[in-house]
Design a protein around this motif. Structure first.
Motif, PDB file in Angstrom:
ATOM      1  N   VAL A 269       0.833  -1.199   0.000  1.00 33.70           N
ATOM      2  CA  VAL A 269       0.000   0.000   0.000  1.00 33.70           C
ATOM      3  C   VAL A 269       0.866   1.247   0.000  1.00 33.70           C
ATOM      4  CG1 VAL A 269      -1.661   1.340   1.343  1.00 33.70           C
ATOM      5  CG2 VAL A 269      -1.962  -1.130   1.116  1.00 33.70           C
ATOM      6  N   ASN A 270       1.897   1.266   0.848  1.00 32.38           N
ATOM      7  CA  ASN A 270       2.767   2.437   0.965  1.00 32.38           C
ATOM      8  C   ASN A 270       3.522   2.718  -0.329  1.00 32.38           C
ATOM      9  OD1 ASN A 270       1.986   2.837   3.604  1.00 32.38           O
ATOM     10  ND2 ASN A 270       3.734   1.791   4.489  1.00 32.38           N
ATOM     11  N   PHE A 271       3.916   1.664  -1.045  1.00 32.56           N
ATOM     12  CA  PHE A 271       4.651   1.846  -2.305  1.00 32.56           C
ATOM     13  C   PHE A 271       3.780   2.575  -3.331  1.00 32.56           C
ATOM     14  CE2 PHE A 271       5.451   0.364  -6.645  1.00 32.56           C
ATOM     15  CZ  PHE A 271       6.758   0.798  -6.813  1.00 32.56           C
ATOM     16  N   PHE A 272       2.546   2.095  -3.525  1.00 35.84           N
ATOM     17  CA  PHE A 272       1.650   2.728  -4.495  1.00 35.84           C
ATOM     18  C   PHE A 272       1.267   4.143  -4.055  1.00 35.84           C
ATOM     19  CE2 PHE A 272       0.923  -1.679  -5.923  1.00 35.84           C
ATOM     20  CZ  PHE A 272       1.082  -1.495  -7.279  1.00 35.84           C
ATOM     21  N   LYS A 273       1.078   4.326  -2.764  1.00 28.94           N
ATOM     22  CA  LYS A 273       0.715   5.646  -2.248  1.00 28.94           C
ATOM     23  C   LYS A 273       1.842   6.641  -2.507  1.00 28.94           C
ATOM     24  CE  LYS A 273      -0.946   7.875   2.009  1.00 28.94           C
ATOM     25  NZ  LYS A 273      -2.268   8.268   1.504  1.00 28.94           N
ATOM     26  N   ARG A 274       3.078   6.243  -2.217  1.00 24.33           N
ATOM     27  CA  ARG A 274       4.210   7.142  -2.401  1.00 24.33           C
ATOM     28  C   ARG A 274       4.469   7.415  -3.882  1.00 24.33           C
ATOM     29  NH1 ARG A 274       6.400  11.545  -1.152  1.00 24.33           N
ATOM     30  NH2 ARG A 274       8.624  11.695  -1.553  1.00 24.33           N
ATOM     31  N   ALA A 275       4.365   6.384  -4.699  1.00 18.97           N
ATOM     32  CA  ALA A 275       4.577   6.557  -6.142  1.00 18.97           C
ATOM     33  C   ALA A 275       3.549   7.523  -6.730  1.00 18.97           C
ATOM     34  CB  ALA A 275       4.502   5.201  -6.846  1.00 18.97           C
ATOM     35  N   PHE A 276       2.300   7.362  -6.314  1.00 22.90           N
ATOM     36  CA  PHE A 276       1.249   8.263  -6.804  1.00 22.90           C
ATOM     37  C   PHE A 276       1.498   9.692  -6.321  1.00 22.90           C
ATOM     38  CE2 PHE A 276      -2.842  10.417  -6.281  1.00 22.90           C
ATOM     39  CZ  PHE A 276      -3.358  10.310  -7.564  1.00 22.90           C
ATOM     40  N   ASP A 277       1.920   9.839  -5.059  1.00 24.02           N
ATOM     41  CA  ASP A 277       2.193  11.168  -4.504  1.00 24.02           C
ATOM     42  C   ASP A 277       3.251  11.905  -5.313  1.00 24.02           C
ATOM     43  OD1 ASP A 277       0.370  10.984  -2.472  1.00 24.02           O
ATOM     44  OD2 ASP A 277       1.803  10.360  -0.943  1.00 24.02           O
ATOM     45  N   VAL A 278       4.353  11.212  -5.617  1.00 28.20           N
ATOM     46  CA  VAL A 278       5.470  11.841  -6.332  1.00 28.20           C
ATOM     47  C   VAL A 278       5.055  12.253  -7.742  1.00 28.20           C
ATOM     48  CG1 VAL A 278       7.773  11.451  -7.286  1.00 28.20           C
ATOM     49  CG2 VAL A 278       7.235  10.674  -4.967  1.00 28.20           C
ATOM     50  N   VAL A 279       4.398  11.331  -8.452  1.00 32.91           N
ATOM     51  CA  VAL A 279       3.985  11.620  -9.834  1.00 32.91           C
ATOM     52  C   VAL A 279       2.950  12.737  -9.878  1.00 32.91           C
ATOM     53  CG1 VAL A 279       2.862  10.677 -11.881  1.00 32.91           C
ATOM     54  CG2 VAL A 279       4.542   9.304 -10.653  1.00 32.91           C
ATOM     55  N   ALA A 280       1.931  12.645  -9.036  1.00 33.65           N
ATOM     56  CA  ALA A 280       0.847  13.627  -9.048  1.00 33.65           C
ATOM     57  C   ALA A 280       1.327  15.000  -8.581  1.00 33.65           C
ATOM     58  CB  ALA A 280      -0.305  13.142  -8.169  1.00 33.65           C
ATOM     59  N   ALA A 281       2.084  15.041  -7.486  1.00 28.98           N
ATOM     60  CA  ALA A 281       2.553  16.325  -6.960  1.00 28.98           C
ATOM     61  C   ALA A 281       3.526  16.993  -7.931  1.00 28.98           C
ATOM     62  CB  ALA A 281       3.214  16.119  -5.597  1.00 28.98           C
ATOM     63  N   GLY A 282       4.442  16.208  -8.495  1.00 30.18           N
ATOM     64  CA  GLY A 282       5.400  16.761  -9.451  1.00 30.18           C
ATOM     65  C   GLY A 282       4.720  17.314 -10.694  1.00 30.18           C
ATOM     66  N   SER A 283       3.754  16.576 -11.224  1.00 30.40           N
ATOM     67  CA  SER A 283       3.030  17.017 -12.419  1.00 30.40           C
ATOM     68  C   SER A 283       2.212  18.275 -12.136  1.00 30.40           C
ATOM     69  CB  SER A 283       2.104  15.902 -12.916  1.00 30.40           C
ATOM     70  OG  SER A 283       2.834  14.726 -13.203  1.00 30.40           O
ATOM     71  N   ALA A 284       1.563  18.304 -10.962  1.00 26.55           N
ATOM     72  CA  ALA A 284       0.735  19.456 -10.601  1.00 26.55           C
ATOM     73  C   ALA A 284       1.581  20.723 -10.454  1.00 26.55           C
ATOM     74  CB  ALA A 284      -0.020  19.165  -9.311  1.00 26.55           C
ATOM     75  N   LEU A 285       2.737  20.592  -9.821  1.00 23.09           N
ATOM     76  CA  LEU A 285       3.615  21.758  -9.644  1.00 23.09           C
ATOM     77  C   LEU A 285       4.106  22.286 -10.994  1.00 23.09           C
ATOM     78  CD1 LEU A 285       5.710  20.723  -6.511  1.00 23.09           C
ATOM     79  CD2 LEU A 285       4.161  22.668  -6.692  1.00 23.09           C
ATOM     80  N   LEU A 286       4.386  21.381 -11.900  1.00 23.62           N
ATOM     81  CA  LEU A 286       4.856  21.783 -13.231  1.00 23.62           C
ATOM     82  C   LEU A 286       3.751  22.546 -13.982  1.00 23.62           C
ATOM     83  CD1 LEU A 286       7.327  21.523 -15.094  1.00 23.62           C
ATOM     84  CD2 LEU A 286       6.261  19.479 -16.067  1.00 23.62           C
ATOM     85  N   LEU A 287       2.538  22.026 -13.930  1.00 26.34           N
ATOM     86  CA  LEU A 287       1.423  22.655 -14.636  1.00 26.34           C
ATOM     87  C   LEU A 287       0.982  23.971 -13.990  1.00 26.34           C
ATOM     88  CD1 LEU A 287      -0.753  19.470 -15.338  1.00 26.34           C
ATOM     89  CD2 LEU A 287       0.506  20.811 -17.036  1.00 26.34           C
ATOM     90  N   LEU A 288       1.086  24.038 -12.664  1.00 24.21           N
ATOM     91  CA  LEU A 288       0.575  25.194 -11.937  1.00 24.21           C
ATOM     92  C   LEU A 288       1.627  26.268 -11.679  1.00 24.21           C
ATOM     93  CD1 LEU A 288      -1.589  23.318  -9.256  1.00 24.21           C
ATOM     94  CD2 LEU A 288      -2.420  24.521 -11.289  1.00 24.21           C
ATOM     95  N   SER A 289       2.843  26.070 -12.145  1.00 22.63           N
ATOM     96  CA  SER A 289       3.931  27.020 -11.858  1.00 22.63           C
ATOM     97  C   SER A 289       3.595  28.462 -12.263  1.00 22.63           C
ATOM     98  CB  SER A 289       5.231  26.562 -12.523  1.00 22.63           C
ATOM     99  OG  SER A 289       5.047  26.338 -13.906  1.00 22.63           O
ATOM    100  N   PRO A 290       2.931  28.732 -13.432  1.00 22.72           N
ATOM    101  CA  PRO A 290       2.567  30.127 -13.743  1.00 22.72           C
ATOM    102  C   PRO A 290       1.597  30.726 -12.724  1.00 22.72           C
ATOM    103  CG  PRO A 290       2.423  28.743 -15.705  1.00 22.72           C
ATOM    104  CD  PRO A 290       2.572  27.822 -14.538  1.00 22.72           C
TER     105      PRO A 290
END
Length: 397
Positions: free
Chosen positions: A143-164
């Motif tokens: 459970v922790n592996f999938f949770k952490r993997a999703f966190d990294v991918v989702a948070a990183g993508s969101a920061l990239l898109l929302l940077s402006p």
């Protein structure tokens, strides 16, 4: 009540004296200056210890060997182990090999009050480990592996898109009021781990100093006291605390008062509940700026917490990390379970009753405990889907 035995390993005399002066009244501290002196002692010392605290100064290699030996005989619940390290060792690559055997790694900058909270939380989990079924280690890691993997991918993508948007919001905040657009505050997350939480500043700079004078606006404020009836007093007298109920025995902490014999633990809990609210949330907070009101209503102020997610301080979904003054009040058996779950930006209570003035402290704690007991990857996905409709709050809280 039996005093817990704390095994303390530290070669520094000054630190040892301070540790014993601050925590000696709460625990039976058995001190060793190093691992060699511990190994030369009776093996009964480790068997009788309830928790072990190791102060790491230079090399951590010897302590990892000690952990391996201890873990061959004891699980992390049977003998919790904490490492306390100086700040200059925080970047040591050796620390990446430790978490499998240690329960927590804390900086020596942590004050003794928060250290005691962390120790007590591990001791309570140890005490109740035999009474509560624990999830299988393999399932938990999965459970922790999938949770952490999703966190990294989702948070990183969101920061990239929302940077402006992040840049624009920072400029607008700075134009309206002086000060850094970002606000950092100490928060308590999983297992009482303290970390700096990032948010866009939505208040004027003197907000923290004005908190005391605005307590009367607290959305979670405790109800006004009223004179107890004889029936209500009798309930306190007859009710046993959680420890006595679990042990199926008579009251272990009887207290003789004008009302008769009462359970001291239950009485103190009732009085504390009446005296002060646990959570702090101000309705129509006058400290909030005009821009702050908008970014709070749309939850834009919480976007910088995605950096906390990338750093591993918290997850996208979990129980809300609390300010120190709130976490210090949640150390009882009924509330400590919420800190077993990951800390998160959004969570079960936010999507259930977010922004509603009629939500009591007990309801929020119950929702936090429910998440701690049942959280899974699928449950996180459902909470995320429910979060979007909950972002727009109807109240100014």
């Amino acid at each position: 009540m039996k005093t817990s035995t704390l095994l303390y390993i530290n070669p520094n005399k000054q630190e040892t004296f301070a540790f014993q002066a601050n925590l000696g009244q709460d625990y039976k501290i058995v001190h060793f200056k190093d691992l060699d002196s511990l190994h030369r002692s009776s093996s009964r010392v480790i068997r009788e210890a309830d928790i072990c605290v190791c102060a790491v100064h230079e090399s951590i290699i010897e302590f990892t060997g000690f952990l391996s030996k201890v873990r061959r005989e004891y699980s992390k619940q049977q003998l919790p182990v904490l490492f306390i390290y100086p700040e200059y060792l925080s970047d040591s690559p050796l620390f990446q090999h430790v978490p499998t055997g240690v329960n927590d790694i804390l900086s020596d900058e942590l004050n003794y009050k928060m250290l005691k909270l962390r120790i007590d939380s591990l001791l309570k989990k140890k005490s109740y480990s035999d009474l509560n079924a624990q999830p299988k280690a393999s399932t938990k890691k999965h459970v922790n592996f999938f949770k952490r993997a999703f966190d990294v991918v989702a948070a990183g993508s969101a920061l990239l898109l929302l940077s402006p948007i992040l840049l624009l919001v920072a400029i607008i905040i700075r134009l309206e009021s002086k000060g850094n657009p970002l606000y950092t505050s100490k928060r308590v997350g999983t297992n009482y781990k303290v970390f700096p939480l990032l948010k866009f500043r939505s208040m004027y700079q003197d907000a923290d100093q004005r908190l005391e004078e605005l307590k009367h606006l607290n959305q979670y404020k405790a109800p006004a006291k009223k004179e107890k009836t004889k029936q209500e007093k009798a309930k306190v007298e007859m009710k046993n605390c959680a420890d006595c109920v679990l042990k199926k025995c008579a009251c272990q902490q009887p207290l003789w008062t004008d009302e008769g014999v009462v359970c001291e633990k239950v009485k103190s809990e009732v009085e504390e509940k009446e005296d002060e609210a646990v959570f702090m949330k101000l309705a129509k907070d006058p400290r909030i700026t005009k821009v702050g009101a908008f970014i709070r209503k749309t939850s834009i102020d919480e976007i910088p917490q995605l950096f906390n997610v990338l750093r591993g301080d918290m997850s996208l979904v979990g129980n809300r990390p609390l300010p120190l003054y709130e976490a210090e009040k949640l150390t009882k058996d009924q509330t400590i379970q919420r800190f077993d779950a990951p800390a998160g930006i959004t969570g079960l209570w936010q999507v259930t009753k977010r922004g509603k003035a009629d939500m009591s402290t007990e309801e929020r704690i119950a929702l936090d405990n429910e998440y701690a007991q049942k959280h899974s990857f699928m449950m996180d996905m459902k909470i995320i889907l429910k979060t979007f409709p909950a972002l727009l709050q109807s109240e100014k809280v």
